[in-house]
Design an enzyme around this catalytic site. Structure first.
Site, PDB file in Angstrom:
ATOM      1  N   GLU A   1     -22.243 108.591  26.733  1.00  0.00           N
ATOM      2  CA  GLU A   1     -21.430 109.166  27.521  1.00  0.00           C
ATOM      3  C   GLU A   1     -20.557 110.248  26.723  1.00  0.00           C
ATOM      4  O   GLU A   1     -20.055 110.196  25.555  1.00  0.00           O
ATOM      5  CB  GLU A   1     -20.389 108.152  28.018  1.00  0.00           C
ATOM      6  CG  GLU A   1     -19.365 108.753  29.113  1.00  0.00           C
ATOM      7  CD  GLU A   1     -18.324 108.256  29.726  1.00  0.00           C
ATOM      8  OE1 GLU A   1     -18.251 107.906  30.947  1.00  0.00           O
ATOM      9  OE2 GLU A   1     -17.454 107.655  28.762  1.00  0.00           O
TER      10      GLU A   1
ATOM     11  N   GLU B   1     -12.917 122.834  20.309  1.00  0.00           N
ATOM     12  CA  GLU B   1     -11.857 122.813  19.578  1.00  0.00           C
ATOM     13  C   GLU B   1     -12.144 121.535  18.432  1.00  0.00           C
ATOM     14  O   GLU B   1     -12.130 121.487  17.405  1.00  0.00           O
ATOM     15  CB  GLU B   1     -10.825 122.390  20.354  1.00  0.00           C
ATOM     16  CG  GLU B   1     -10.099 123.565  20.898  1.00  0.00           C
ATOM     17  CD  GLU B   1      -9.328 124.463  20.281  1.00  0.00           C
ATOM     18  OE1 GLU B   1      -8.899 124.199  19.132  1.00  0.00           O
ATOM     19  OE2 GLU B   1      -9.091 125.617  20.490  1.00  0.00           O
TER      20      GLU B   1
ATOM     21  N   SER C   1     -15.554  93.997  24.193  1.00  0.00           N
ATOM     22  CA  SER C   1     -15.275  94.806  25.227  1.00  0.00           C
ATOM     23  C   SER C   1     -16.565  94.999  26.111  1.00  0.00           C
ATOM     24  O   SER C   1     -16.289  94.659  27.393  1.00  0.00           O
ATOM     25  CB  SER C   1     -14.891  96.463  24.795  1.00  0.00           C
ATOM     26  OG  SER C   1     -14.911  97.311  25.888  1.00  0.00           O
TER      27      SER C   1
ATOM     28  N   ALA D   1      -4.533 112.991  30.233  1.00  0.00           N
ATOM     29  CA  ALA D   1      -5.531 111.891  30.359  1.00  0.00           C
ATOM     30  C   ALA D   1      -5.052 110.870  29.311  1.00  0.00           C
ATOM     31  O   ALA D   1      -5.050 109.709  29.849  1.00  0.00           O
ATOM     32  CB  ALA D   1      -6.935 112.208  30.172  1.00  0.00           C
TER      33      ALA D   1
ATOM     34  N   LYS E   1     -25.601 117.646  16.901  1.00  0.00           N
ATOM     35  CA  LYS E   1     -26.182 118.714  17.970  1.00  0.00           C
ATOM     36  C   LYS E   1     -24.854 119.686  18.354  1.00  0.00           C
ATOM     37  O   LYS E   1     -24.940 120.919  18.342  1.00  0.00           O
ATOM     38  CB  LYS E   1     -26.685 118.243  18.998  1.00  0.00           C
ATOM     39  CG  LYS E   1     -28.043 117.371  19.184  1.00  0.00           C
ATOM     40  CD  LYS E   1     -28.413 117.039  20.103  1.00  0.00           C
ATOM     41  CE  LYS E   1     -29.965 116.401  20.273  1.00  0.00           C
ATOM     42  NZ  LYS E   1     -31.029 117.598  19.876  1.00  0.00           N
ATOM     43  N   LEU E   2     -23.805 119.025  18.551  1.00  0.00           N
ATOM     44  CA  LEU E   2     -22.697 119.858  18.993  1.00  0.00           C
ATOM     45  C   LEU E   2     -22.152 120.804  17.907  1.00  0.00           C
ATOM     46  O   LEU E   2     -21.757 121.624  18.148  1.00  0.00           O
ATOM     47  CB  LEU E   2     -21.540 118.801  19.328  1.00  0.00           C
ATOM     48  CG  LEU E   2     -21.816 118.174  20.756  1.00  0.00           C
ATOM     49  CD1 LEU E   2     -20.699 116.819  21.050  1.00  0.00           C
ATOM     50  CD2 LEU E   2     -21.668 118.982  22.105  1.00  0.00           C
TER      51      LEU E   2
ATOM     52  N   ASP F   1     -21.516 103.349  28.954  1.00  0.00           N
ATOM     53  CA  ASP F   1     -20.595 104.166  27.881  1.00  0.00           C
ATOM     54  C   ASP F   1     -20.383 103.259  26.866  1.00  0.00           C
ATOM     55  O   ASP F   1     -19.119 103.338  26.420  1.00  0.00           O
ATOM     56  CB  ASP F   1     -19.413 104.179  28.805  1.00  0.00           C
ATOM     57  CG  ASP F   1     -18.717 103.004  29.350  1.00  0.00           C
ATOM     58  OD1 ASP F   1     -19.285 101.901  29.208  1.00  0.00           O
ATOM     59  OD2 ASP F   1     -17.344 103.118  29.487  1.00  0.00           O
TER      60      ASP F   1
ATOM     61  N   HIS G   1      -3.605 107.008  30.408  1.00  0.00           N
ATOM     62  CA  HIS G   1      -4.188 106.140  29.964  1.00  0.00           C
ATOM     63  C   HIS G   1      -3.157 104.997  29.285  1.00  0.00           C
ATOM     64  O   HIS G   1      -3.273 103.927  29.885  1.00  0.00           O
ATOM     65  CB  HIS G   1      -5.197 106.360  29.019  1.00  0.00           C
ATOM     66  CG  HIS G   1      -5.819 105.291  28.602  1.00  0.00           C
ATOM     67  ND1 HIS G   1      -6.949 104.668  29.162  1.00  0.00           N
ATOM     68  CD2 HIS G   1      -5.958 104.367  27.273  1.00  0.00           C
ATOM     69  CE1 HIS G   1      -7.382 103.742  28.651  1.00  0.00           C
ATOM     70  NE2 HIS G   1      -6.831 103.364  27.335  1.00  0.00           N
TER      71      HIS G   1
END
Length: 209
Positions: free
Chosen positions: A145, A44, A55, A157, A26-27, A78, A161
């Site tokens: 997400e 980008e 996890s 970010a 879609k993107l 997520d 992290h």
């Protein structure tokens, strides 16, 4: 785990992989059409990831929930993640608007950390969306997400992290303060680059006239 349970978990994660494929397609379509119409691509690049079974199980334990496929689907939102990186801060809301207008995408939640940053300076727009995945014998609604941020926001970010986990969450106050100051600098840079881009667009518009 027994063999049949392992197969069930593997198939469970496969549906999230399919949902990521749907979102990524879609993107790409939206970006290509936007490029064709406006001679400009707001995206980008796109990164995707799926949490590991370990996890997901650890997250269920932290939530004091029984480890089961039902709990994973109901309480972990997520498992599948998409990060959309754009050039300018106004691109974030163009991309958000395009996603929300997709008739087969159900937006469950939007958190805008660009207009209302986290205390540490973190900026990004987060969406939880529900994507229909058509399997051989049924249709599954799968949560994904989506994070949308500029290249500058993503740079900050990613480094934050890494620092966060080096200190095992106990970041010293002086480093925490420097990270916040760096986030403010990143925000100023984004604003300046947006203003510069708008001047360039205006210049060429006047030239054409």
């Amino acid at each position: 785990m027994k063999q049949n349970q392992l197969k069930q978990w593997a198939h469970f994660f496969l549906t999230y992989k399919f949902a990521l494929d749907e979102v990524e397609t879609k993107l790409n379509i939206l970006n290509e059409e936007f490029q064709f119409i406006h001679d400009y691509n707001p995206i980008e690049h796109v990164k995707t990831r799926i949490k590991t079974p370990e996890s997901v199980m650890e997250k269920l334990r932290r939530k004091n929930l029984e480890i089961s496929l039902e709990n994973a689907k109901s309480h972990i939102r997520d498992i599948a993640g998409v990060r959309v990186i754009c050039s300018f801060s106004n691109d974030i809301y163009q991309i958000l608007d395009m996603i929300c207008k997709q008739s087969d995408v159900k937006v469950i939640e939007v958190k805008d950390y660009v207009k209302d940053p986290k205390p540490n300076g973190y900026k990004s727009v987060h969406l939880i969306v529900e994507i229909p995945v058509f399997l051989t014998n049924r249709m599954e609604n799968v949560l994904v997400e989506i994070q949308i941020r500029t290249s500058a926001m993503d740079f900050w970010a990613s480094l934050e992290h890494k620092i966060y986990y080096k200190f095992h969450e106990g970041i010293p106050p002086e480093i925490r303060q420097q990270l916040k100051e760096s986030a403010d600098m990143i925000s100023t840079l984004d604003q300046r680059m947006l203003a510069l881009n708008e001047k360039v667009i205006k210049h060429f518009a006047l030239t054409i006239e």
